[in-house]
Design an enzyme around this catalytic site. Structure first.
Site, short mmCIF file in Angstrom:
data_model
loop_
_atom_site.label_atom_id
_atom_site.label_comp_id
_atom_site.label_asym_id
_atom_site.label_seq_id
_atom_site.Cartn_x
_atom_site.Cartn_y
_atom_site.Cartn_z
N LYS A 81 10.30 -3.91 -8.92
CA LYS A 81 9.03 -4.69 -8.49
C LYS A 81 8.76 -5.75 -8.62
O LYS A 81 9.07 -5.54 -10.04
CB LYS A 81 8.29 -4.05 -7.77
CG LYS A 81 7.74 -2.90 -7.12
CD LYS A 81 6.53 -2.55 -6.36
CE LYS A 81 6.76 -1.32 -6.00
NZ LYS A 81 7.69 -0.65 -6.07
N ASP A 115 12.40 -4.58 -4.17
CA ASP A 115 11.37 -4.26 -3.33
C ASP A 115 10.99 -5.21 -2.63
O ASP A 115 10.67 -6.06 -3.51
CB ASP A 115 10.21 -3.40 -3.76
CG ASP A 115 10.98 -1.64 -3.80
OD1 ASP A 115 12.00 -1.40 -3.53
OD2 ASP A 115 10.37 -1.09 -4.50
N ARG A 171 17.18 -3.30 2.92
CA ARG A 171 16.48 -2.10 3.64
C ARG A 171 14.93 -2.86 4.36
O ARG A 171 14.45 -3.26 4.28
CB ARG A 171 15.19 -1.58 2.18
CG ARG A 171 14.19 -0.46 3.09
CD ARG A 171 13.71 -0.23 1.41
NE ARG A 171 13.94 0.14 -0.18
CZ ARG A 171 13.73 0.27 -0.33
NH1 ARG A 171 12.76 -0.56 -0.73
NH2 ARG A 171 14.73 0.95 -1.78
C1 LIG Z 1 12.25 4.18 1.69
C2 LIG Z 1 11.25 2.92 1.49
C3 LIG Z 1 11.07 2.33 0.87
C4 LIG Z 1 9.97 1.37 1.42
N1 LIG Z 1 9.69 0.19 0.16
C5 LIG Z 1 8.79 -0.53 0.97
C6 LIG Z 1 8.93 -1.97 -0.16
O1 LIG Z 1 9.74 -2.58 -0.50
N2 LIG Z 1 7.40 -2.82 0.60
C7 LIG Z 1 6.75 -2.83 1.71
O2 LIG Z 1 5.90 -3.00 1.80
N3 LIG Z 1 7.05 -1.03 2.39
C8 LIG Z 1 8.36 -0.65 1.60
N4 LIG Z 1 7.98 0.88 2.64
C9 LIG Z 1 6.74 1.30 3.27
C10 LIG Z 1 6.87 1.15 4.75
O3 LIG Z 1 6.52 -0.32 4.65
C11 LIG Z 1 5.35 1.76 5.35
O4 LIG Z 1 4.32 1.79 5.48
C12 LIG Z 1 5.97 3.00 5.19
O5 LIG Z 1 7.57 3.99 5.40
C13 LIG Z 1 5.20 3.91 6.87
O6 LIG Z 1 5.84 3.49 7.81
P1 LIG Z 1 6.73 4.60 8.51
O7 LIG Z 1 7.43 3.63 9.34
O8 LIG Z 1 6.77 5.40 8.20
O9 LIG Z 1 5.58 4.54 10.02
P2 LIG Z 1 4.40 5.45 10.29
O10 LIG Z 1 3.74 4.84 11.79
O11 LIG Z 1 3.46 4.62 9.01
O12 LIG Z 1 3.97 6.68 10.04
C14 LIG Z 1 5.03 8.03 10.71
C15 LIG Z 1 5.04 9.11 10.27
O13 LIG Z 1 5.51 9.18 8.90
C16 LIG Z 1 4.31 10.13 8.39
N5 LIG Z 1 4.32 9.61 7.60
C17 LIG Z 1 4.06 8.36 7.20
N6 LIG Z 1 3.96 8.25 6.01
C18 LIG Z 1 3.59 8.63 5.45
C19 LIG Z 1 2.90 9.09 3.97
N7 LIG Z 1 2.71 8.21 3.56
N8 LIG Z 1 2.12 10.79 3.96
C20 LIG Z 1 2.89 11.58 4.82
N9 LIG Z 1 3.83 11.52 5.82
C21 LIG Z 1 3.76 10.07 6.46
C22 LIG Z 1 3.87 10.41 9.30
O14 LIG Z 1 3.60 11.88 10.18
C23 LIG Z 1 2.82 9.31 10.57
O15 LIG Z 1 2.87 9.37 11.69
C24 LIG Z 1 9.23 1.68 2.31
C25 LIG Z 1 9.75 2.93 2.95
C26 LIG Z 1 10.19 3.81 2.33
C27 LIG Z 1 10.46 5.15 3.62
#
Ligand SMILES: Cc1cc2nc3c(=O)[nH]c(=O)nc-3n(C[C@H](O)[C@H](O)[C@H](O)COP(=O)(O)OP(=O)(O)OC[C@H]3O[C@@H](n4cnc5c(N)ncnc54)[C@H](O)[C@@H]3O)c2cc1C
Length: 295
Positions: A81, A115, A171
């Protein structure tokens, strides 16, 4: 309320999402994931820094992590970051520190992911990536956020850095920060539609996408695009956060898709945990249960 929960109770919940406080913890967890056919990207948890000495300390720690990943034979890379290296204090100093980290990774043929942070950083993080990608075409990648309205244009603008031999490596995530409606899509379906549009752009242009989501409709949408463009397994990967939906992760791994798990560790686990909890408030009930139910 979350920041006021006693730390030891938050830890009961958090230990599922964080490898531990030390690099040894992260190595142990990474080896377990590797043994199950899963790659990792490690992240040293850090909080807002207020001076460049802290940035220097972070750099030294990250350089050490890259060496240790190499020495211990971990299948994995590192996520950084830029604000932890002073992006908001001195952009040029931050560039030099991250350049040193990418150069160390390049020495081992490894990779650093930048990130993406909140929207005050977007232009600077893209500029940082642009400079580094020109010098280290194989060793650095960027995160893009589907919730930002600007992302489609950013993807177009960065195409001059792309070639079939040295493809761009992104990503793609939804985005985690709270951003104003003028610049970010707010509705679930809008964000998902743009996520799949951005992903389709990547497949159409032979970019290497890391599909970072736990959301079933998005995973299914991604699988449809992989089929539509007949994308070979080594031209994309899925990514998930450590501890989140391990069963979804396993289903994809069992079908032969490449998977990388984001493994955070470090003493600053409290801030990371409270952010994860705010993101998914249903999890707060887990803490309350954990307080009363003895394990
Ligand atoms: C490998 C990785 C790297 C990332 N890097 C960044 C980054 O650099 N910058 C950035 O802004 N964001 C980053 N993110 C976060 C991303 O932007 C989302 O906020 C996050 O992944 C939740 O979104 P989702 O696509 O899983 O969908 P959502 O609609 O939020 O979640 C879908 C389903 O996934 C499950 N779920 C999601 N999150 C959680 C949780 N925290 N705990 C338990 N269950 C959960 C639940 O079942 C939920 O119903 C990253 C995410 C991942 C997976």
């Amino acid at each position: 309320m979350l920041p006021y929960f006693p730390k030891k109770f938050v830890w009961i919940f958090s230990r599922k999402y964080i490898a531990g406080e030390t690099l040894e913890d992260a190595i142990r967890v990474s080896k377990e994931l590797n043994a199950n056919g899963i790659l990792v990207t490690m992240d040293v948890l850090g909080e807002f820094i207020t001076n460049l000495d802290q940035a220097e300390e972070n750099k030294v720690e990250y350089l050490n992590v890259i060496d240790v990943i190499q020495q211990s034979g971990i299948g994995g890379n590192l996520s950084v970051k830029p604000t932890l290296f002073g992006l908001l204090l001195d952009e040029e100093v931050c560039y030099r520190m991250i350049r040193e980290i990418v150069a160390r990774a390049a020495k081992y043929d490894n990779f650093i992911r930048i990130d993406m942070e909140d929207s005050q950083c977007t232009d600077m993080e893209i500029a940082l990536f642009r400079r580094l990608k020109q010098e280290f075409p194989k060793n650095v990648g960027l995160v893009v956020q589907a919730y930002l309205k600007r992302t489609s244009k950013d993807l177009e603008d960065l195409m001059d850095l792309h070639s079939r031999e040295m493809p761009l490596n992104y990503r793609l995530c939804k985005g985690i920060y709270v951003e104003p409606a003028e610049i970010a899509y707010k509705k679930y379906h809008e964000v998902n539609r743009h996520y799949l549009e951005n992903l389709e752009f990547m497949f159409r242009n032979s970019i290497y996408p890391c599909i970072a989501t736990h959301d079933i409709p998005l995973i299914e949408g991604a699988l449809r695009l992989i089929e539509k463009y007949n994308v070979p397994r080594d031209k994309y990967e899925f990514q998930m956060l450590y501890g989140v939906t391990p069963e979804r992760r396993k289903t994809l791994v069992d079908k032969g898709h490449h998977m990388r798990v984001y493994v955070p560790y470090g003493k600053q686990w409290f801030g990371y945990s409270t952010r994860r909890l705010k993101e998914n408030p249903k999890m707060a009930t887990q803490i309350i249960k954990a307080i009363f139910v003895k394990h």
